[in-house]
Design a protein around this motif. Structure first.
Motif, PDB file in Angstrom:
ATOM      1  N   LYS A  30     -11.489  -3.675   1.178  1.00  0.00           N
ATOM      2  CA  LYS A  30     -12.223  -4.911   0.280  1.00  0.00           C
ATOM      3  C   LYS A  30     -11.759  -6.229   0.783  1.00  0.00           C
ATOM      4  N   GLY A  31     -11.241  -6.342   1.891  1.00  0.00           N
ATOM      5  CA  GLY A  31     -10.973  -7.764   2.512  1.00  0.00           C
ATOM      6  C   GLY A  31      -9.476  -8.035   2.381  1.00  0.00           C
ATOM      7  N   THR A  32      -8.694  -7.333   1.530  1.00  0.00           N
ATOM      8  CA  THR A  32      -7.197  -7.341   1.490  1.00  0.00           C
ATOM      9  C   THR A  32      -6.488  -6.542   2.456  1.00  0.00           C
ATOM     10  N   ASP A  33      -5.498  -7.310   3.009  1.00  0.00           N
ATOM     11  CA  ASP A  33      -4.681  -6.527   4.114  1.00  0.00           C
ATOM     12  C   ASP A  33      -3.722  -5.764   3.408  1.00  0.00           C
ATOM     13  N   ILE A  34      -3.862  -4.516   3.627  1.00  0.00           N
ATOM     14  CA  ILE A  34      -2.807  -3.535   3.053  1.00  0.00           C
ATOM     15  C   ILE A  34      -2.087  -2.705   4.127  1.00  0.00           C
ATOM     16  N   THR A  35      -1.943  -3.328   5.243  1.00  0.00           N
ATOM     17  CA  THR A  35      -1.291  -2.726   6.358  1.00  0.00           C
ATOM     18  C   THR A  35       0.257  -2.564   6.113  1.00  0.00           C
ATOM     19  N   LYS A  36       0.866  -3.530   5.417  1.00  0.00           N
ATOM     20  CA  LYS A  36       2.282  -3.193   5.234  1.00  0.00           C
ATOM     21  C   LYS A  36       2.466  -2.651   3.608  1.00  0.00           C
ATOM     22  N   LEU A  37       1.616  -2.386   3.039  1.00  0.00           N
ATOM     23  CA  LEU A  37       1.804  -1.719   1.538  1.00  0.00           C
ATOM     24  C   LEU A  37       2.532  -0.522   1.729  1.00  0.00           C
ATOM     25  N   ALA A  38       3.445  -0.420   0.964  1.00  0.00           N
ATOM     26  CA  ALA A  38       4.148   1.049   0.683  1.00  0.00           C
ATOM     27  C   ALA A  38       2.926   2.037   0.274  1.00  0.00           C
ATOM     28  N   PRO A  39       3.183   3.208   0.653  1.00  0.00           N
ATOM     29  CA  PRO A  39       1.979   4.344   0.231  1.00  0.00           C
ATOM     30  C   PRO A  39       1.955   4.268  -1.260  1.00  0.00           C
ATOM     31  N   ALA A  40       2.763   3.830  -2.176  1.00  0.00           N
ATOM     32  CA  ALA A  40       2.439   4.122  -3.809  1.00  0.00           C
ATOM     33  C   ALA A  40       1.796   2.785  -4.044  1.00  0.00           C
ATOM     34  N   LYS A  41       1.811   1.869  -3.225  1.00  0.00           N
ATOM     35  CA  LYS A  41       1.216   0.433  -3.494  1.00  0.00           C
ATOM     36  C   LYS A  41      -0.468   0.421  -3.109  1.00  0.00           C
ATOM     37  N   ARG A  42      -0.691   1.460  -2.210  1.00  0.00           N
ATOM     38  CA  ARG A  42      -1.941   1.365  -1.555  1.00  0.00           C
ATOM     39  C   ARG A  42      -3.086   1.911  -2.643  1.00  0.00           C
ATOM     40  N   PRO A  43      -4.410   1.726  -2.412  1.00  0.00           N
ATOM     41  CA  PRO A  43      -5.412   1.794  -3.289  1.00  0.00           C
ATOM     42  C   PRO A  43      -5.918   3.365  -2.992  1.00  0.00           C
ATOM     43  N   VAL A  44      -5.057   4.433  -2.830  1.00  0.00           N
ATOM     44  CA  VAL A  44      -5.376   5.550  -2.122  1.00  0.00           C
ATOM     45  C   VAL A  44      -4.492   6.642  -2.977  1.00  0.00           C
ATOM     46  N   SER A  45      -5.454   7.717  -3.179  1.00  0.00           N
ATOM     47  CA  SER A  45      -4.895   8.966  -3.797  1.00  0.00           C
ATOM     48  C   SER A  45      -5.158  10.004  -2.713  1.00  0.00           C
ATOM     49  N   MET A  46      -4.300  11.059  -2.701  1.00  0.00           N
ATOM     50  CA  MET A  46      -4.513  11.952  -1.500  1.00  0.00           C
ATOM     51  C   MET A  46      -4.220  13.521  -2.000  1.00  0.00           C
ATOM     52  N   LEU A  47      -5.199  14.088  -1.774  1.00  0.00           N
ATOM     53  CA  LEU A  47      -4.998  15.727  -1.851  1.00  0.00           C
ATOM     54  C   LEU A  47      -4.591  16.588  -0.676  1.00  0.00           C
ATOM     55  N   PHE A  48      -3.464  17.322  -0.709  1.00  0.00           N
ATOM     56  CA  PHE A  48      -3.254  17.959   0.366  1.00  0.00           C
ATOM     57  C   PHE A  48      -3.527  19.385   0.351  1.00  0.00           C
ATOM     58  N   GLN A  49      -3.294  20.108   1.229  1.00  0.00           N
ATOM     59  CA  GLN A  49      -3.218  21.575   1.251  1.00  0.00           C
ATOM     60  C   GLN A  49      -2.310  22.333   0.240  1.00  0.00           C
TER      61      GLN A  49
END
Ligand SMILES: Nc1ncnc2c1ncn2[C@@H]1O[C@H](COP(=O)(O)OP(=O)(O)OP(=O)(O)O)[C@@H](O)[C@H]1O
Length: 230
Positions: free
Chosen positions: A59-78
């Motif tokens: 959404k227009g914000t540069d998140i390239t350098k953000l650590a995983p915990a700071k990203r707007p992302v959740s992840m489901l793994f096997q």
């Protein structure tokens, strides 16, 4: 929009180029041959795989350098990533940053989410006391409670039988959509994509391609995916 701008994600000697935009609120399937780089793409978006070129915007914000915990992302793994020594309640409450003894408010929120995913009454069990499908539901509950805008799914249900796999995928996508999430899901099954995805990102060796509407991708695949789809 999630924008991979001339990005490259690198694991060891393997580099994946991605210059593409994912629409907010849509479900995008990620498909392609084994070893092409689907997990690398999701790992790069989540921040687990190093980004060696370009930029990543949410959404227009540069998140390239953000650590995983700071990203707007959740992840489901096997492997579900559930802690074996914690109860379902404690595992799911981790999404809310809760301590080992969750407050009454946290307990309420977790129990409401457990009902949503079909785990009503199982809050005090340990993961080993759940079936594989129930463990997947607990991991889904945790990912949904994390309240991050983007949900990445790297074949979390592939160890389940075909019927349960489809049921869990449908449930995850329905709940993620209800919560307004943007979903990227790796799958080896074009039928999964046909059923739940708005668009498909094809991944061929070293390159993730921009998304194409699901029906167009499947009925008239880009040349590079014709053999893969058979
Ligand atoms: N930690 C690592 N170090 C070095 N190379 C890696 C690492 N992890 C994966 N690779 C390589 O990166 C490439 C892409 O792997 P990746 O797991 O992203 O593919 P995939 O499309 O998800 O495969 P699959 O469908 O089999 O899960 C492969 O050639 C793999 O061998």
């Amino acid at each position: 929009m999630l924008w991979c701008k001339e990005a490259e994600f690198t694991q060891g000697a393997y580099a994946l180029a991605a210059d593409l935009r994912i629409q907010t609120g849509k479900v995008t399937a990620v498909i392609g041959p084994s070893g092409a780089g689907k997990s690398t793409l999701l790992g790069g978006l989540a921040g687990f795989v190093p980004q060696t070129r370009g930029a990543l915007f949410w959404k227009g914000t540069d998140i390239t350098k953000l650590a995983p915990a700071k990203r707007p992302v959740s992840m489901l793994f096997q492997d579900n990533n559930l802690f074996p020594h914690l109860t379902v309640l404690q595992n799911v409450a981790l999404a809310l940053g809760a301590k080992l003894k969750p407050s009454a408010d946290v307990r309420n929120r977790v129990e409401t989410m457990l009902k949503h995913v079909g785990l009503d009454g199982l809050a005090d069990r340990k993961p080993a006391e759940l079936s594989g499908g129930q463990q997947s539901r607990a991991a889904l509950a945790r990912a949904l409670l994390q309240d991050r805008d983007v949900m990445l799914m790297d074949e979390p249900f592939s160890a389940l039988g075909p019927g349960l796999k489809a049921e869990m995928l449908d449930l995850s996508v329905a709940l993620a959509k209800e919560a307004g999430r943007t979903v990227l899901m790796v799958t080896h099954d074009p039928n999964d994509a046909a059923r739940v995805a708005d668009a498909i990102v094809g991944v061929s060796p070293n390159k993730a391609w921009p998304p194409v509407a699901t029906q167009s991708f499947l009925s008239d695949p880009p040349d590079v995916f014709v053999d893969y789809l058979g």
